[in-house]
Write a protein that holds these residues in place. Structure first.
Motif, short mmCIF file in Angstrom:
data_model
loop_
_atom_site.label_atom_id
_atom_site.label_comp_id
_atom_site.label_asym_id
_atom_site.label_seq_id
_atom_site.Cartn_x
_atom_site.Cartn_y
_atom_site.Cartn_z
N TRP A 19 0.84 -1.20 0.00
CA TRP A 19 0.00 0.00 0.00
C TRP A 19 0.87 1.25 0.00
O TRP A 19 0.64 2.18 -0.77
CB TRP A 19 -0.93 -0.01 1.22
CG TRP A 19 -2.09 0.91 1.07
CD1 TRP A 19 -2.09 2.27 1.28
CD2 TRP A 19 -3.41 0.58 0.66
NE1 TRP A 19 -3.33 2.78 1.03
CE2 TRP A 19 -4.15 1.76 0.65
CE3 TRP A 19 -4.02 -0.62 0.30
CZ2 TRP A 19 -5.50 1.79 0.29
CZ3 TRP A 19 -5.34 -0.59 -0.05
CH2 TRP A 19 -6.08 0.60 -0.05
N MET A 20 1.89 1.27 0.85
CA MET A 20 2.77 2.43 0.93
C MET A 20 3.55 2.63 -0.38
O MET A 20 3.75 3.76 -0.81
CB MET A 20 3.73 2.31 2.12
CG MET A 20 3.03 2.48 3.45
SD MET A 20 4.14 2.51 4.88
CE MET A 20 4.66 0.79 4.95
N GLU A 21 3.97 1.52 -1.00
CA GLU A 21 4.68 1.64 -2.28
C GLU A 21 3.77 2.19 -3.37
O GLU A 21 4.21 2.96 -4.22
CB GLU A 21 5.24 0.27 -2.70
CG GLU A 21 6.41 -0.18 -1.86
CD GLU A 21 6.85 -1.60 -2.14
OE1 GLU A 21 6.22 -2.30 -2.97
OE2 GLU A 21 7.83 -2.04 -1.50
N ALA A 22 2.49 1.81 -3.34
CA ALA A 22 1.56 2.24 -4.38
C ALA A 22 1.03 3.65 -4.13
O ALA A 22 0.86 4.43 -5.08
CB ALA A 22 0.39 1.25 -4.47
N PHE A 23 0.74 4.00 -2.87
CA PHE A 23 0.04 5.24 -2.57
C PHE A 23 0.80 6.20 -1.68
O PHE A 23 0.36 7.32 -1.44
CB PHE A 23 -1.32 4.94 -1.92
CG PHE A 23 -2.18 4.03 -2.74
CD1 PHE A 23 -2.73 4.45 -3.95
CD2 PHE A 23 -2.46 2.74 -2.32
CE1 PHE A 23 -3.52 3.62 -4.71
CE2 PHE A 23 -3.25 1.89 -3.07
CZ PHE A 23 -3.78 2.33 -4.27
#
Length: 110
Positions: A19-23
């Protein structure tokens, strides 16, 4: 023998990292950051506009009940489900899905 609690924790951490890598942002497990959210069936914090429940189970889940028990707020409730040796899937209510599709169409993304 696999410890189910550790398996679930590892899956939550994996989804938080994805999630952190994407958003971007800082995503934490609610069992660490917010007992109130954890008690309401939300596993990750700082994921708006979604409330995220992560399930790493081999057996079938009652996704309807899980989604209904999550907070009924402005966020979309999603369940991310994983089985061994299979890709993860995401479940959400049809109403929420149709609302997202309509939003994508309004913004000419679809």
């Amino acid at each position: 023998m696999i410890n189910a609690r550790n398996k679930g924790k590892r899956f939550e951490l994996q989804i938080a990292k994805m999630w952190m890598e994407a958003f971007g942002g800082t995503v934490e497990r609610t069992s660490y950051a917010s007992k109130k959210l954890d008690d309401m069936g939300v596993d990750l914090t700082n994921t708006p506009p979604f409330n995220v429940q992560c399930k790493a189970h081999e057996r079938s889940l009652d996704l309807h009940t899980i989604l209904q028990q999550m907070p009924q707020d402005e966020n979309y409730n999603i369940v991310i489900h994983k089985r061994n040796h299979q890709a993860s899937i995401v479940a959400m209510s049809m109403d929420d899905f149709m609302e997202l599709v309509a939003m994508l169409k309004r913004h000419h993304i679809l």
